[in-house]
Design an enzyme around this catalytic site. Structure first.
Site, PDB file in Angstrom:
ATOM      1  N   THR A 127      20.556  -0.360  -1.184  1.00  0.00           N
ATOM      2  CA  THR A 127      19.158  -0.777  -1.155  1.00  0.00           C
ATOM      3  C   THR A 127      18.495  -0.270   0.112  1.00  0.00           C
ATOM      4  O   THR A 127      19.086  -0.361   1.201  1.00  0.00           O
ATOM      5  CB  THR A 127      18.954  -2.314  -1.221  1.00  0.00           C
ATOM      6  N   ASP A 129      16.223  -1.707   1.381  1.00  0.00           N
ATOM      7  CA  ASP A 129      15.828  -2.913   2.122  1.00  0.00           C
ATOM      8  C   ASP A 129      16.896  -3.352   3.129  1.00  0.00           C
ATOM      9  O   ASP A 129      16.608  -4.147   4.020  1.00  0.00           O
ATOM     10  CB  ASP A 129      15.564  -4.070   1.148  1.00  0.00           C
ATOM     11  N   ARG A 173      10.730  -5.416   1.196  1.00  0.00           N
ATOM     12  CA  ARG A 173      10.761  -6.795   0.689  1.00  0.00           C
ATOM     13  C   ARG A 173      10.822  -7.818   1.805  1.00  0.00           C
ATOM     14  O   ARG A 173      10.152  -7.661   2.810  1.00  0.00           O
ATOM     15  CB  ARG A 173      11.920  -6.957  -0.301  1.00  0.00           C
ATOM     16  N   ARG A 267      -7.787   3.459  10.610  1.00  0.00           N
ATOM     17  CA  ARG A 267      -7.482   3.931   9.264  1.00  0.00           C
ATOM     18  C   ARG A 267      -6.086   3.435   8.893  1.00  0.00           C
ATOM     19  O   ARG A 267      -5.239   3.224   9.767  1.00  0.00           O
ATOM     20  CB  ARG A 267      -7.472   5.467   9.199  1.00  0.00           C
ATOM     21  N   GLN A 275       8.756   6.634   0.225  1.00  0.00           N
ATOM     22  CA  GLN A 275       9.939   6.278   1.024  1.00  0.00           C
ATOM     23  C   GLN A 275      11.244   6.385   0.257  1.00  0.00           C
ATOM     24  O   GLN A 275      12.284   6.672   0.808  1.00  0.00           O
ATOM     25  CB  GLN A 275       9.851   4.799   1.426  1.00  0.00           C
TER      26      GLN A 275
END
Ligand code: F6P
Length: 351
Positions: A127, A129, A173, A267, A275
């Site tokens: 993952t 994450d 996440r 901005r 990603q």
């Protein structure tokens, strides 16, 4: 010993899945074990949707992003007769074991199938994450964060040209690893993580100081952060009961906060799924290969109900149940390191 096994990849894809598949297939082939690939995660396991996976099929996939088997966020335990259908697939395809590559959700299903039904399953952690607690790192993180760092570098160039503050929203996440590492390595002048509520005064001070010193300032923010005073609202959930974090507008919300407290031009950009794509980095290719090969070895030795974890520089088996029990979030030590490298910089006093 096992004669025929299957591999599946579930949850959000990430770079490294193909090298992991290759690792399993090539190590299994050394023992004469035949491999099948189940398509689109647990969905393929429910529907017995399989393809052959020979060493030749995986010979050139080490450098390819995504997963050649496809993926989905299907939860067999949330579908009527889903778990039973997976067990039926074992019989139908004559499988002696299954290697499930996934994150917390996919491996949570693997843990339950092993614990509650005695299925011969081994887990491979993946993952971007990096939120699996039993392993030091998951493959996918390195590639995804490298892309986030590159995005910051590009934003710095254009930001400086226009004297702007640039805000980058990254995925990850509920764990802030991508934001943390991008913040340290980018570097950003401020990194917002879900592990702590944004300190607006601190962020504004750092942004103003960086802009005054270097003509631009960079802020990186995880998609799951909370800004002070926020919370509640409708949440869209996936089959695992997790909030789908898309369209939360973190970059815009953060930009609005910064606009309120500074007179600077700002901005923002959302890197999103960029990603997750592209060729895996060297680190991810090697880690994925190691955990894939080790998973095949656990199958060969009949060591089921385990996930392969990276501990230090070794790949070792850990219980799937433990591996999926808690989420690995950013620790205070990492936050200290982040704070050290993003410490407020002041103009040197004039002589
Ligand atoms: O879990 C990996 C991840 O990329 C998260 O960082 C992100 O919140 C989510 O998947 C995005 O999911 P999807 O690809 O379903 O939009």
């Amino acid at each position: 010993m096992a004669k025929r096994i299957a591999i599946l990849t579930g949850g959000g894809d990430c770079p490294g899945l193909n090298p992991a598949i290759r690792g399993v297939v090539l190590r299994a082939a050394q023992e004469g074990i035949e491999c099948l690939g189940l398509r689109r995660g647990w969905l393929g396991a429910i529907n017995a949707d399989a393809i052959a996976l020979t060493p030749n099929d995986v010979a050139e996939i080490v450098g390819k992003g995504g997963t050649m088997l496809g993926s989905s966020r299907t939860n067999p335990f949330k579908r009527e007769g889903g778990a039973e259908a997976v067990l039926e697939t074992f019989k139908k395809l004559n499988l002696d074991a299954l290697v499930a590559c996934g994150g917390e959700d996919t491996l949570g299903v693997a843990a339950r199938l092993y614990e509650e039904h005695g299925a011969n399953i081994v887990g491979v952690p993946k993952t971007m994450d990096n939120d699996l607690s039993a392993t030091d790192y998951t493959f996918g993180l390195d590639t995804a964060t490298t892309h986030a760092v590159e995005a910051l570098e590009r934003l710095r160039d254009t930001g400086r040209s226009h004297g702007r503050v640039m805000v980058l929203e990254v995925m990850g996440r509920l764990a802030g690893w991508v934001s943390l590492f991008a913040g340290i390595a980018g570097p950003a002048d401020y990194a917002c993580l879900p592990e702590r509520t944004v300190d607006v005064a601190d962020m504004v001070a750092k942004v103003k100081a960086a802009h005054a010193l270097r003509g631009t300032a960079l802020v990186v923010a995880s998609e799951a952060i909370q800004l002070p005073g926020e919370g509640g609202g409708e949440k869209e959930l996936d089959e695992f009961g997790h909030e789908i974090l898309k369209d939360r507008g973190v970059a815009d919300r953060l930009t609005a906060v910064l606009k309120k407290h500074t007179n600077l031009e700002i901005r923002s950009a959302v890197i999103g799924h960029i990603q997750r794509g592209g060729p895996p980095t060297l680190f991810d290719r090697i880690l994925a290969t190691r955990v894939g090969v080790k998973a095949a070895e656990l199958v060969i030795s009949g060591d089921f109900g385990k996930m392969v974890a990276l501990k230090g520089n070794s790949v070792v088996p850990v219980s799937l149940k433990e591996a999926t029990a808690t989420l690995k979030t950013v620790t205070p030590e990492w936050l200290e390191l982040l704070d050290t490298v993003t410490a407020l910089q002041k103009k040197p006093a004039a002589d």
